[in-house]
Design a protein around this motif. Structure first.
Motif, PDB file in Angstrom:
ATOM      1  N   CYS A 117      52.307  30.338  51.756  1.00  0.00           N
ATOM      2  CA  CYS A 117      50.755  29.845  51.816  1.00  0.00           C
ATOM      3  C   CYS A 117      50.959  29.427  53.516  1.00  0.00           C
ATOM      4  O   CYS A 117      50.301  28.731  54.221  1.00  0.00           O
ATOM      5  N   VAL A 118      52.253  28.660  53.614  1.00  0.00           N
ATOM      6  CA  VAL A 118      52.506  27.911  54.811  1.00  0.00           C
ATOM      7  C   VAL A 118      52.437  28.645  56.067  1.00  0.00           C
ATOM      8  O   VAL A 118      52.657  28.491  57.471  1.00  0.00           O
ATOM      9  N   THR A 119      52.971  30.338  55.909  1.00  0.00           N
ATOM     10  CA  THR A 119      53.446  31.254  56.735  1.00  0.00           C
ATOM     11  C   THR A 119      51.600  31.680  57.528  1.00  0.00           C
ATOM     12  O   THR A 119      51.215  31.536  56.867  1.00  0.00           O
ATOM     13  N   SER A 120      52.332  31.612  58.734  1.00  0.00           N
ATOM     14  CA  SER A 120      51.088  32.585  58.988  1.00  0.00           C
ATOM     15  C   SER A 120      50.479  33.953  58.606  1.00  0.00           C
ATOM     16  O   SER A 120      51.590  34.601  58.246  1.00  0.00           O
ATOM     17  N   LEU A 121      49.634  34.564  59.283  1.00  0.00           N
ATOM     18  CA  LEU A 121      49.575  35.619  58.424  1.00  0.00           C
ATOM     19  C   LEU A 121      50.239  36.881  59.098  1.00  0.00           C
ATOM     20  O   LEU A 121      51.304  37.633  58.666  1.00  0.00           O
ATOM     21  N   VAL A 122      50.740  36.169  60.216  1.00  0.00           N
ATOM     22  CA  VAL A 122      51.817  37.170  61.660  1.00  0.00           C
ATOM     23  C   VAL A 122      52.737  36.926  60.862  1.00  0.00           C
ATOM     24  O   VAL A 122      53.803  38.189  61.458  1.00  0.00           O
ATOM     25  N   ALA A 123      53.490  35.456  61.107  1.00  0.00           N
ATOM     26  CA  ALA A 123      54.441  35.322  61.084  1.00  0.00           C
ATOM     27  C   ALA A 123      55.349  36.090  59.771  1.00  0.00           C
ATOM     28  O   ALA A 123      55.948  36.915  59.757  1.00  0.00           O
ATOM     29  N   TYR A 124      54.543  36.158  58.428  1.00  0.00           N
ATOM     30  CA  TYR A 124      55.239  36.594  57.362  1.00  0.00           C
ATOM     31  C   TYR A 124      54.840  38.111  57.310  1.00  0.00           C
ATOM     32  O   TYR A 124      55.985  38.577  56.493  1.00  0.00           O
TER      33      TYR A 124
ATOM     34  N   LYS B  76      47.463  22.767  72.130  1.00  0.00           N
ATOM     35  CA  LYS B  76      46.148  22.442  72.677  1.00  0.00           C
ATOM     36  C   LYS B  76      45.019  23.117  72.040  1.00  0.00           C
ATOM     37  O   LYS B  76      44.415  22.226  71.623  1.00  0.00           O
ATOM     38  N   VAL B  77      45.524  24.536  72.122  1.00  0.00           N
ATOM     39  CA  VAL B  77      44.144  24.804  71.300  1.00  0.00           C
ATOM     40  C   VAL B  77      44.110  24.081  69.685  1.00  0.00           C
ATOM     41  O   VAL B  77      42.604  23.958  69.827  1.00  0.00           O
ATOM     42  N   THR B  78      44.964  24.222  69.119  1.00  0.00           N
ATOM     43  CA  THR B  78      44.622  23.565  67.614  1.00  0.00           C
ATOM     44  C   THR B  78      44.153  22.053  67.686  1.00  0.00           C
ATOM     45  O   THR B  78      43.753  21.735  67.028  1.00  0.00           O
ATOM     46  N   THR B 204      44.981  26.238  59.838  1.00  0.00           N
ATOM     47  CA  THR B 204      43.639  27.864  60.439  1.00  0.00           C
ATOM     48  C   THR B 204      44.131  27.601  61.560  1.00  0.00           C
ATOM     49  O   THR B 204      44.145  28.734  62.534  1.00  0.00           O
ATOM     50  N   ALA B 205      43.758  26.938  62.566  1.00  0.00           N
ATOM     51  CA  ALA B 205      43.862  27.074  63.896  1.00  0.00           C
ATOM     52  C   ALA B 205      45.111  27.647  64.433  1.00  0.00           C
ATOM     53  O   ALA B 205      45.431  28.126  65.288  1.00  0.00           O
ATOM     54  N   TRP B 206      45.965  26.448  63.750  1.00  0.00           N
ATOM     55  CA  TRP B 206      47.811  27.522  64.319  1.00  0.00           C
ATOM     56  C   TRP B 206      47.941  28.936  64.191  1.00  0.00           C
ATOM     57  O   TRP B 206      48.487  29.260  65.043  1.00  0.00           O
ATOM     58  N   ASN B 207      47.776  29.090  63.595  1.00  0.00           N
ATOM     59  CA  ASN B 207      47.752  30.679  62.288  1.00  0.00           C
ATOM     60  C   ASN B 207      46.528  31.805  62.923  1.00  0.00           C
ATOM     61  O   ASN B 207      46.978  32.595  62.753  1.00  0.00           O
ATOM     62  N   ASN B 208      45.469  31.040  63.455  1.00  0.00           N
ATOM     63  CA  ASN B 208      44.348  31.668  63.905  1.00  0.00           C
ATOM     64  C   ASN B 208      45.326  33.337  64.970  1.00  0.00           C
ATOM     65  O   ASN B 208      46.164  32.966  66.111  1.00  0.00           O
ATOM     66  N   TYR B 209      44.769  34.326  64.822  1.00  0.00           N
ATOM     67  CA  TYR B 209      45.276  35.247  65.378  1.00  0.00           C
ATOM     68  C   TYR B 209      44.475  36.623  66.134  1.00  0.00           C
ATOM     69  O   TYR B 209      44.060  36.544  67.345  1.00  0.00           O
ATOM     70  N   LEU B 210      43.353  36.826  65.026  1.00  0.00           N
ATOM     71  CA  LEU B 210      42.644  38.452  65.628  1.00  0.00           C
ATOM     72  C   LEU B 210      41.584  37.706  66.989  1.00  0.00           C
ATOM     73  O   LEU B 210      41.667  38.144  68.150  1.00  0.00           O
ATOM     74  N   TRP B 211      40.691  36.601  66.692  1.00  0.00           N
ATOM     75  CA  TRP B 211      40.414  36.018  67.762  1.00  0.00           C
ATOM     76  C   TRP B 211      40.807  35.427  69.177  1.00  0.00           C
ATOM     77  O   TRP B 211      40.464  36.264  70.263  1.00  0.00           O
ATOM     78  N   PRO B 212      42.107  35.277  69.251  1.00  0.00           N
ATOM     79  CA  PRO B 212      43.150  34.804  70.574  1.00  0.00           C
ATOM     80  C   PRO B 212      43.457  36.230  70.647  1.00  0.00           C
ATOM     81  O   PRO B 212      43.719  36.376  71.984  1.00  0.00           O
ATOM     82  N   LEU B 213      43.751  36.962  69.673  1.00  0.00           N
ATOM     83  CA  LEU B 213      43.994  38.453  70.073  1.00  0.00           C
ATOM     84  C   LEU B 213      42.869  38.291  70.917  1.00  0.00           C
ATOM     85  O   LEU B 213      43.281  39.435  72.026  1.00  0.00           O
ATOM     86  N   ILE B 214      41.954  38.799  70.872  1.00  0.00           N
ATOM     87  CA  ILE B 214      40.951  39.157  72.096  1.00  0.00           C
ATOM     88  C   ILE B 214      40.444  38.853  73.214  1.00  0.00           C
ATOM     89  O   ILE B 214      40.353  38.954  73.878  1.00  0.00           O
ATOM     90  N   VAL B 215      39.784  37.393  73.158  1.00  0.00           N
ATOM     91  CA  VAL B 215      40.208  36.664  75.041  1.00  0.00           C
ATOM     92  C   VAL B 215      41.060  36.105  75.081  1.00  0.00           C
ATOM     93  O   VAL B 215      40.992  35.943  75.793  1.00  0.00           O
ATOM     94  N   LEU B 251      57.424  25.850  61.917  1.00  0.00           N
ATOM     95  CA  LEU B 251      57.956  24.718  61.534  1.00  0.00           C
ATOM     96  C   LEU B 251      56.877  23.373  61.614  1.00  0.00           C
ATOM     97  O   LEU B 251      56.823  22.989  60.281  1.00  0.00           O
ATOM     98  N   PRO B 252      56.083  23.934  62.657  1.00  0.00           N
ATOM     99  CA  PRO B 252      54.919  22.591  61.987  1.00  0.00           C
ATOM    100  C   PRO B 252      54.631  22.376  61.064  1.00  0.00           C
ATOM    101  O   PRO B 252      53.986  22.200  60.753  1.00  0.00           O
ATOM    102  N   THR B 253      53.239  23.516  60.539  1.00  0.00           N
ATOM    103  CA  THR B 253      52.855  24.430  59.269  1.00  0.00           C
ATOM    104  C   THR B 253      54.094  23.677  57.898  1.00  0.00           C
ATOM    105  O   THR B 253      53.355  23.339  56.913  1.00  0.00           O
ATOM    106  N   LEU B 254      54.815  24.250  57.262  1.00  0.00           N
ATOM    107  CA  LEU B 254      56.297  23.663  57.054  1.00  0.00           C
ATOM    108  C   LEU B 254      56.227  22.143  57.434  1.00  0.00           C
ATOM    109  O   LEU B 254      56.725  21.521  56.117  1.00  0.00           O
ATOM    110  N   THR B 255      56.113  21.331  57.873  1.00  0.00           N
ATOM    111  CA  THR B 255      56.395  19.952  58.245  1.00  0.00           C
ATOM    112  C   THR B 255      55.151  19.223  57.973  1.00  0.00           C
ATOM    113  O   THR B 255      55.723  18.347  56.748  1.00  0.00           O
TER     114      THR B 255
END
Lengths: 299, 273
Positions: A117-124, B76-78, B204-215, B251-255
């Motif tokens: 659960c800690v991984t981002s969807l992209v990373a995994y 910054k975004v996060t 959510t913010a750190w891992n966000n993908y689809l919306w940043p991919l677009i903008v 690493l940040p989310t794991l920490t």
């Protein structure tokens, strides 16, 4: 009461109430409500880029005749129908095994299973793409054990690519669901299980006749969450297939198709909005159906 | 009773199954860490020993990617998303729970319905909106639509039910204004709620993908998640570099997970009771 003027206490409370909730409601209205209404309106428009005109139901007709859409819809429903039950059952079994206080090392095992659960969807997705490469670690391990005789084309065969997506999502989310069930199981009186055990009820029957009925509200909640998540699947498929949903659209999802319609091909906002409303309607219908089924079985 | 064959068999099955699941859950992490030390070819061939390519991989990663900039973009975004979401949502959660009115109650229910709205149905209008405001390729565009979160408002409201009303009464007797009660009493008392909500929003913010991919379309604005995705989708991805990037991005989310495990789980559970 200094603040309470002519309107009295009710008025005073009301102004404060609105002040506290206004920023959140304003943002949600601007970035959720307004766009969702706009995209409904857009779904009745056609045209390329920003040049749009009213098209009535033309987009809906186009849906029926669009094999790529049908493919994306079938794929999305396949993920949903196959993956969600497997994952929920697996999470339930793990939760009831880990709920046993005599299990040695259960804290460590719980942490391990929750770790994805800690991984981002992209990373995994990126990790899975590497692990499931043709001569990658998964194929070579399966060959070494003797389960398969030739490598499985995980990323290039339509069937196996779907299997890979399902394996990947299950890896990422089983622990997440398990945590919900473990929390709920802690509220169940252990003595129920003890009595059942002494009465000779086998483990599987204890699971189906005690655990599942008592956890029904949580199971319903996680099913709805997983449904909404699965119908919106994007990151994993995009990153496992270089954004194509391949091989030959075998893994394409509705969200990925909308993305492609909008940002990859000539932008077709109106039609893409129509496809997005298919997801809106599916989510609403399935959530309603799940609540309905759960209520029916209560009787 | 304890040592009959059936009990032993079931114990073997339980430990075997649970152990296997735990191993499968952790394995990709081990593979990632080992991969960071191996060359791309060795990684794809499934080498499971520490290699000698770690320095090369790190060096390649820093040559291919402007690492400080990319991490600064992500940070910054996060940070903005997290601080603003927590502020706006806790104000609303507090407001809905403490100041009850029928009209707000109806709006609250309507707000909860927005939880079912899929992002795919929002992205085209949002993209056009950001374009009209001239915000494409800015971090403001990434953060702005994520601040108003019905789920986090819901989370704060549920937790506010446990906020003792005596504290509010006492503060009012002392002559505190409403915003002072919120800032000086509610916020410190609700620390653990903020911690759990922080984890959800941060992740959510750190891992966000689809919306940043677009903008975010230029390399100067891209976040680490976008960079990893594009590194891995190259025709011949250098997996050593990808592993280093994935490791640093996780690493940040794991920490946060290891230091705040209790709040992490609480946050994930939301307020389901």
């Amino acid at each position: 009461m200094v603040h309470a003027r002519r309107g009295g206490i009710g008025r005073y409370y009301d102004v404060n109430g609105w002040l506290f909730v206004a920023p959140a409601l304003g943002l949600i209205a601007l970035f959720m409500i307004y766009p969702i209404v706009w995209s409904l309106w857009m779904s009745f428009q056609s045209g390329r880029g920003m040049m749009m005109k009213f098209a009535g139901f033309a987009n809906i007709v186009r849906l029926w005749n669009d094999p790529v859409f049908i493919k994306a819809l079938t794929n999305t429903m396949t993920y949903f129908v196959v993956q969600v039950p497997i994952m929920i059952l697996l999470a339930l079994v793990l939760a009831s095994l880990l709920n046993n206080p005599r299990l040695v090392g259960r804290g460590l095992i719980r942490t391990a299973i929750f770790l994805p659960c800690v991984t981002s969807l992209v990373a995994y997705s990126v990790l899975f793409k590497g692990m499931f490469a043709l001569d990658g670690i998964v194929n070579s391990t399966l060959e070494a054990i003797g389960i398969i005789s030739s490598p499985i084309p995980w990323l290039t065969h339509p069937f196996w690519a779907k299997v890979l997506v399902i394996i990947a999502i299950t890896w990422r989310w089983t622990g997440y669901n398990m945590i919900f069930y473990l929390a709920a199981l802690q509220n169940i009186d252990r003595s129920i299980y003890e009595v059942a055990r002494i009465d000779g009820v086998p483990a599987w029957a204890r699971f189906t006749h005690i655990t599942i009925p008592l956890l029904k509200p949580v199971i319903l909640f996680t099913t709805v969450i997983s449904t909404i998540g699965t119908l919106q699947l994007f990151d994993e498929v995009y990153n496992l297939t270089e954004g194509k949903g391949g091989p030959s659209n075998a893994t394409l999802t509705l969200s990925l198709y909308i993305y492609n319609l909008t940002f990859r091909y000539m932008p077709s906002f109106g039609y893409a909005a129509t496809v997005s409303y298919v997801i809106v309607i599916l989510v609403a219908m399935l959530a309603f159906l799940q609540f309905f089924l759960a209520r029916e079985r209560d009787r | 009773m304890r040592n009959n064959p059936a009990t032993i068999a079931s114990a073997v099955f339980t430990y075997g199954f649970v152990g296997l699941m735990a191993f499968l859950s952790v394995f990709p992490f081990i593979w990632m860490v080992l991969g960071a030390t191996n060359s791309s070819i060795d990684i794809i061939k499934g080498r499971l020993m520490p290699g000698e390519a770690l320095a090369t991989n790190i060096a390649n990663f820093f040559t291919l990617v402007n690492v400080p900039l990319v991490f600064w973009n992500s940070a910054k975004v996060t940070i903005f998303a997290t601080v603003l979401t927590l502020a706006v949502s806790s104000l609303a959660g507090y407001g809905f729970e403490i100041f009850r009115s029928r009209r707000r109650e109806n709006l609250y229910r309507a707000m909860l319905l927005t939880l079912m709205i899929p992002f795919a149905a929002l992205m085209i209008p949002l993209f056009i909106m950001m374009g009209k405001m001239g915000l494409i390729n800015t971090h403001i565009a990434v953060v702005l639509p994520t601040i108003g979160s019905a789920f986090i408002v819901f989370y704060f409201r549920q937790s506010t039910k446990a906020f003792p009303s005596e504290l509010r009464d006492a503060a009012k007797v002392d002559g505190l204004k409403e915003w002072q009660i919120f800032l000086y009493i509610y916020v410190p008392v609700m620390r653990s709620t903020y911690a759990a909500a922080f984890i959800i929003v941060f992740m959510t913010a750190w891992n966000n993908y689809l919306w940043p991919l677009i903008v975010l379309q230029s390399n100067e604005t891209k976040t680490i998640t976008l960079v990893i995705s594009s590194l891995a989708s190259a025709y011949y991805p250098d997996y050593g570099v990808v592993m280093v990037g994935t490791f640093l991005a996780t690493l940040p989310t794991l920490t946060v997970f290891f230091f705040m495990q209790r709040q992490f789980v609480q946050g994930m559970l939301g307020s389901v009771k």
